[in-house]
Design a protein around this motif. Sequence first.
Motif, PDB file in Angstrom:
ATOM      1  N   GLU A 170      -7.654   2.906   4.691  1.00  0.00           N
ATOM      2  CA  GLU A 170      -6.734   4.046   4.545  1.00  0.00           C
ATOM      3  C   GLU A 170      -7.377   5.151   3.685  1.00  0.00           C
ATOM      4  N   ARG A 171      -8.149   4.759   2.689  1.00  0.00           N
ATOM      5  CA  ARG A 171      -8.859   5.762   1.881  1.00  0.00           C
ATOM      6  C   ARG A 171     -10.074   6.325   2.642  1.00  0.00           C
ATOM      7  N   ILE A 172     -10.717   5.501   3.431  1.00  0.00           N
ATOM      8  CA  ILE A 172     -11.825   6.018   4.260  1.00  0.00           C
ATOM      9  C   ILE A 172     -11.287   7.124   5.178  1.00  0.00           C
ATOM     10  N   ASP A 173     -10.128   6.868   5.783  1.00  0.00           N
ATOM     11  CA  ASP A 173      -9.517   7.869   6.668  1.00  0.00           C
ATOM     12  C   ASP A 173      -9.165   9.139   5.897  1.00  0.00           C
ATOM     13  N   ALA A 174      -8.601   8.963   4.694  1.00  0.00           N
ATOM     14  CA  ALA A 174      -8.166  10.139   3.917  1.00  0.00           C
ATOM     15  C   ALA A 174      -9.368  11.011   3.540  1.00  0.00           C
TER      16      ALA A 174
ATOM     17  N   THR B 140       0.982  -1.053   0.000  1.00  0.00           N
ATOM     18  CA  THR B 140       0.000   0.000   0.000  1.00  0.00           C
ATOM     19  C   THR B 140       0.990   1.062   0.000  1.00  0.00           C
ATOM     20  N   ALA B 141       0.657   2.075  -0.204  1.00  0.00           N
ATOM     21  CA  ALA B 141       1.790   2.949  -0.189  1.00  0.00           C
ATOM     22  C   ALA B 141       2.548   2.117   0.748  1.00  0.00           C
ATOM     23  N   HIS B 142       2.063   0.893   0.865  1.00  0.00           N
ATOM     24  CA  HIS B 142       2.471  -0.176   1.751  1.00  0.00           C
ATOM     25  C   HIS B 142       3.318  -1.109   1.007  1.00  0.00           C
TER      26      HIS B 142
ATOM     27  N   GLY C  51       2.275   8.364   8.819  1.00  0.00           N
ATOM     28  CA  GLY C  51       1.779   9.677   8.414  1.00  0.00           C
ATOM     29  C   GLY C  51       0.363   9.636   7.860  1.00  0.00           C
ATOM     30  N   SER C  52       0.201  10.166   6.660  1.00  0.00           N
ATOM     31  CA  SER C  52      -1.134  10.310   6.077  1.00  0.00           C
ATOM     32  C   SER C  52      -1.760   8.967   5.691  1.00  0.00           C
ATOM     33  N   VAL C  53      -0.983   7.892   5.712  1.00  0.00           N
ATOM     34  CA  VAL C  53      -1.568   6.572   5.439  1.00  0.00           C
ATOM     35  C   VAL C  53      -2.382   6.110   6.658  1.00  0.00           C
ATOM     36  N   ASP C  54      -2.041   6.652   7.817  1.00  0.00           N
ATOM     37  CA  ASP C  54      -2.713   6.235   9.060  1.00  0.00           C
ATOM     38  C   ASP C  54      -2.915   7.469   9.948  1.00  0.00           C
TER      39      ASP C  54
ATOM     40  N   ASP D 171       4.364   9.061   1.968  1.00  0.00           N
ATOM     41  CA  ASP D 171       4.509   8.606   3.356  1.00  0.00           C
ATOM     42  C   ASP D 171       4.694   7.087   3.430  1.00  0.00           C
ATOM     43  N   GLY D 172       4.063   6.363   2.521  1.00  0.00           N
ATOM     44  CA  GLY D 172       4.272   4.912   2.494  1.00  0.00           C
ATOM     45  C   GLY D 172       5.661   4.569   1.989  1.00  0.00           C
ATOM     46  N   PHE D 173       6.076   5.255   0.935  1.00  0.00           N
ATOM     47  CA  PHE D 173       7.356   4.939   0.298  1.00  0.00           C
ATOM     48  C   PHE D 173       8.539   5.245   1.213  1.00  0.00           C
ATOM     49  N   ALA D 174       8.332   6.160   2.153  1.00  0.00           N
ATOM     50  CA  ALA D 174       9.412   6.507   3.084  1.00  0.00           C
ATOM     51  C   ALA D 174       9.871   5.293   3.900  1.00  0.00           C
TER      52      ALA D 174
END
Length: 420
Positions: free
Chosen positions: A362-366, A3-5, A125-128, A255-258
Amino acid sequence: MPTAHDRVPVESPSPRAGEPASGQPPVGPSAGSTLSRRRVVRVLGTVGAAVLVGVGGYRVFDTAAVNPGHGQAYEPWRHWRDDAGPMGAVAAALLAANPHNTQPWLFRVNATAIDVDVDPGRHIGSVDPYRREQHVGLGCALENLALACRARGLRPDIAVLPDGPDARRVAHVDLTPAPAQQDDRYEAIGHRHTNRGPYRALAIPAEALAELVDTAGLPGISVQWIVDPASMAVLSALLVDAAEAVVADESQSRDGFAWFRGTDDAIQSHRDGLTLDAQGLTPLTLGLAKLLPASTRSSGDAFWVEQTRTVHTATAAAYGVLTAASPDDRVTQLDTGRLLQRIHLTATARGIALQHMNQITERIDAERLAGQRATFSPRFAGVLPPGAKPLVAFRVGYPLRDARPSPRRSAATVTQRTPR
Ligand SMILES: Cc1cc2nc3c(=O)[nH]c(=O)nc-3n(C[C@H](O)[C@H](O)[C@H](O)COP(=O)(O)O)c2cc1C
């Protein structure tokens, strides 16, 4: 991840000499090695193609292509049983599943008690954005900890969030001598890995799914099994759409790729994050991919979406969704992690593979964070019972190949010894 995971990495967040920063164009003498790259792409076919767009040099040693899973970063998987006391329980706890392998935990240990703290800087981050996944991961660790205490003849009396929902301490565990307990789930701790490879075209009998679930002591958390073809098709499409939405969201993608560790140096120094080894590739594809230049964030994103469509959803035997009435409640999140880890450990003991898949929530949160109209939430609700709110989701199946371990920081690194 990808996912960005769990998208395939192949780039270190701290660029090395001769490697580009994320998303930058090829530079340096090896940037034009198109011929060999093209030849290898042919061999890899669809699976590896998206991984290969990139730059860099010949990376046999850098990516440990010849010896995956080697080195200090993987030692915790080999030595988790060595210590017969409370430190051994920590060594088992840190092998738990956790979001993006951020390992968001710290432990304080003495002979009669263990405190588990959140390490607030270790998040995605923005993923969670609401730190739900972070607390689910802490719950996973708490479950391993409890199993390992019992196996060591220590009865764990667990108080979750003893200082309230916003405190750093997420659990206080009192230890009392008691007869050691045998448990298949304990034995499975060192074999459990997230399996992102293809699963066999074999259904899992309903009784076998039911036997994975033990909700003892975890009131209010339920498991919804999505097994009928129509509901599975709805959920599969939703997972693919959510993966596409995650990679289209610059912030979630970055944020996922980090947390990708694309070189062996990065793996051995960070001992966390997502790796190429853990993507469920065949040994040939994995070995070849590691010989290739580091890829960009965008190619990793594309690889993940492709894998979600052609492998993850295409070969799932069933989906599981853990639900509760109050998904924002921290105790609920910790309990969800404990149940999730129990399911994963029991599945491991029975030869059933599991991959966490959380791009929908993760999209629901975003959408919620941005104050946008909810699009993913109502679609997810369509495959769940009324009032059941999703916290985490996963797929299960009989695996075509074994999953590989992911790196871990040592027990000594994440533990402080305290006076009794
Ligand atoms: C709350 C939570 C969310 C996760 N979400 C995903 C996900 O969406 N996709 C994925 O492939 N893995 C996901 N994972 C699995 C982690 O990436 C994995 O546990 C971590 O990298 C360590 O690897 P291991 O489970 O093989 O030890 C998740 C795990 C947890 C606990």
